[in-house]
Design a protein around this motif. Structure first.
Motif, short mmCIF file in Angstrom:
data_model
loop_
_atom_site.label_atom_id
_atom_site.label_comp_id
_atom_site.label_asym_id
_atom_site.label_seq_id
_atom_site.Cartn_x
_atom_site.Cartn_y
_atom_site.Cartn_z
N THR A 111 0.82 -1.22 0.00
CA THR A 111 0.00 0.00 0.00
C THR A 111 0.85 1.26 0.00
O THR A 111 0.32 2.36 -0.17
CB THR A 111 -0.91 0.02 1.23
N ARG A 112 2.16 1.08 0.23
CA ARG A 112 3.09 2.21 0.31
C ARG A 112 2.71 3.16 1.44
O ARG A 112 2.91 4.37 1.36
CB ARG A 112 3.12 2.98 -1.02
N ARG A 113 2.17 2.57 2.50
CA ARG A 113 1.77 3.38 3.65
C ARG A 113 2.19 2.66 4.94
O ARG A 113 2.36 1.43 4.95
CB ARG A 113 0.25 3.59 3.67
N PRO A 114 2.34 3.41 6.04
CA PRO A 114 2.66 2.77 7.32
C PRO A 114 1.53 1.84 7.76
O PRO A 114 0.35 2.11 7.50
CB PRO A 114 2.81 3.94 8.29
N LYS A 115 1.90 0.74 8.40
CA LYS A 115 0.91 -0.18 8.93
C LYS A 115 0.20 0.45 10.13
O LYS A 115 0.68 1.41 10.73
CB LYS A 115 1.58 -1.49 9.34
N LYS A 116 -0.94 -0.12 10.49
CA LYS A 116 -1.68 0.38 11.63
C LYS A 116 -0.83 0.26 12.90
O LYS A 116 -0.24 -0.78 13.18
CB LYS A 116 -2.97 -0.43 11.80
N GLY A 117 -0.79 1.34 13.67
CA GLY A 117 -0.01 1.35 14.91
C GLY A 117 1.47 1.59 14.71
O GLY A 117 2.24 1.55 15.68
N ALA A 118 1.90 1.85 13.45
CA ALA A 118 3.32 2.05 13.19
C ALA A 118 3.78 3.41 13.73
O ALA A 118 3.00 4.36 13.84
CB ALA A 118 3.60 1.96 11.69
N PHE A 119 5.05 3.48 14.05
CA PHE A 119 5.63 4.72 14.58
C PHE A 119 7.05 4.86 14.06
O PHE A 119 7.66 3.91 13.55
CB PHE A 119 5.63 4.72 16.11
N GLN A 120 7.57 6.06 14.19
CA GLN A 120 8.95 6.33 13.80
C GLN A 120 9.81 6.60 15.03
O GLN A 120 9.31 7.04 16.07
CB GLN A 120 9.01 7.52 12.84
N LYS A 121 11.10 6.32 14.90
CA LYS A 121 12.04 6.54 15.99
C LYS A 121 12.97 7.70 15.62
O LYS A 121 13.28 7.92 14.45
CB LYS A 121 12.85 5.27 16.26
N PHE A 122 13.42 8.40 16.65
CA PHE A 122 14.28 9.56 16.44
C PHE A 122 15.55 9.40 17.27
O PHE A 122 15.59 8.67 18.26
CB PHE A 122 13.55 10.84 16.85
N ARG A 123 16.58 10.11 16.86
CA ARG A 123 17.84 10.09 17.60
C ARG A 123 18.52 11.45 17.48
O ARG A 123 18.23 12.23 16.56
CB ARG A 123 18.77 9.01 17.08
N LEU A 124 19.43 11.72 18.42
CA LEU A 124 20.21 12.94 18.36
C LEU A 124 21.33 12.76 17.34
O LEU A 124 22.12 11.82 17.44
CB LEU A 124 20.82 13.26 19.73
N ALA A 125 21.38 13.65 16.37
CA ALA A 125 22.45 13.58 15.37
C ALA A 125 23.69 14.34 15.83
O ALA A 125 24.76 14.19 15.26
CB ALA A 125 21.96 14.15 14.04
N THR A 126 23.52 15.15 16.87
CA THR A 126 24.63 15.95 17.41
C THR A 126 24.91 15.51 18.84
O THR A 126 24.00 15.53 19.67
CB THR A 126 24.27 17.45 17.40
N PRO A 127 26.13 15.10 19.17
CA PRO A 127 26.42 14.71 20.55
C PRO A 127 26.32 15.90 21.50
O PRO A 127 26.68 17.02 21.14
CB PRO A 127 27.85 14.17 20.47
#
Length: 259
Positions: A189-205
């Motif tokens: 479907t080219r879409r996120p599945k139900k309940g899907a989420f994204q993760k983030f991180r610090l790119a700068t220490p």
């Protein structure tokens, strides 16, 4: 009697008086004071054949009289800080109120670095604080708590575009339920599945920024302790009242917001 702030007292003792101790040993020099010795070190990149005396400062090569008795008392009280088992940084410490933290990444990084520093028994122990106080007195400046802009935050996975995840559970060999992350993007479907989420991180220490603000607060705690130890004990100097200024960055943030 003279009146001084605790910071002025330390600068006076470690720059003007304590370098007189053992001075004149080692031959002539154009740098009889600790401050001049620091300038030599900056220009040469090293100290050549010169070691600190028992008070942690560089003795001058030119004898300039006896050190003031009050300077000995100051040095002894600074040395007593080494007997302190640890300077506390509270678990809920939040040193970057000016940085947005929508995903809680900054708070998590600060908590992790705090635990690492407390576990090392290095930065938070008394010996480190003694060296910190001496260094700030000699350089005539407190630790630099100023930091750059907020760290960059990026999405994890998919070359920075951001992968999608879903949380799933399964049974292990012992029958226990374990949780794991699975691909949360539906290619059909080219879409996120139900309940899907994204993760983030610090790119700068941010470790350097955390340590910088930790050092400032340790220094303020040490100044408060020294004020209590020295107030009323000196023969020629009255100390002005001292109130620790633990978070100057909050004042700066408020000034920026009001501008």
């Amino acid at each position: 009697m003279k009146t001084m702030m605790i910071e002025q007292l330390l600068m006076w003792a470690f720059n003007e008086e304590l370098p007189k101790i053992d001075a004149g040993i080692g031959g002539p020099s154009a740098a009889p004071s600790t401050w001049n010795a620091v300038q030599e070190m900056i220009s040469l990149g090293t100290i050549v054949d010169r070691q600190p005396n028992r008070h942690g400062v560089i003795s001058g090569f030119v004898s300039d009289g006896e050190a003031h008795p009050d300077a000995y008392i100051v040095s002894a009280c600074v040395a007593r800080l080494a007997e302190t088992e640890g300077f506390n940084v509270p678990p809920a410490w939040a040193p970057f109120p000016e940085w947005p933290d929508e995903h809680g990444l900054i708070a998590a990084a600060v908590a992790r670095i705090r635990l690492e520093e407390m576990g090392r028994a290095g930065r938070l122990n008394g010996r480190h604080v003694v060296n910190l106080v001496r260094r700030c007195a000699i350089l005539k400046s407190g630790p630099d708590w100023r930091v750059s802009d907020a760290p960059k935050i990026v999405k994890e996975g998919d070359k920075g575009k951001g992968a999608w995840f879903v949380t799933r559970t399964k049974k292990d060999r012992l029958g226990n339920t374990v949780t794991y992350l699975d691909n949360g993007f539906d290619k059909r479907t080219r879409r996120p599945k139900k309940g899907a989420f994204q993760k983030f991180r610090l790119a700068t220490p941010i470790r350097g920024a955390v340590i910088a603000r930790m050092e400032w607060q340790l220094w303020q705690s040490a100044l408060e302790m020294l004020h209590g130890l020295l107030n009323g004990r000196l023969s020629s100097i009255d100390l002005l009242p001292f109130r620790p200024y633990y978070q100057p960055w909050v004042t700066q943030m408020n000034l920026v917001e009001d501008a």
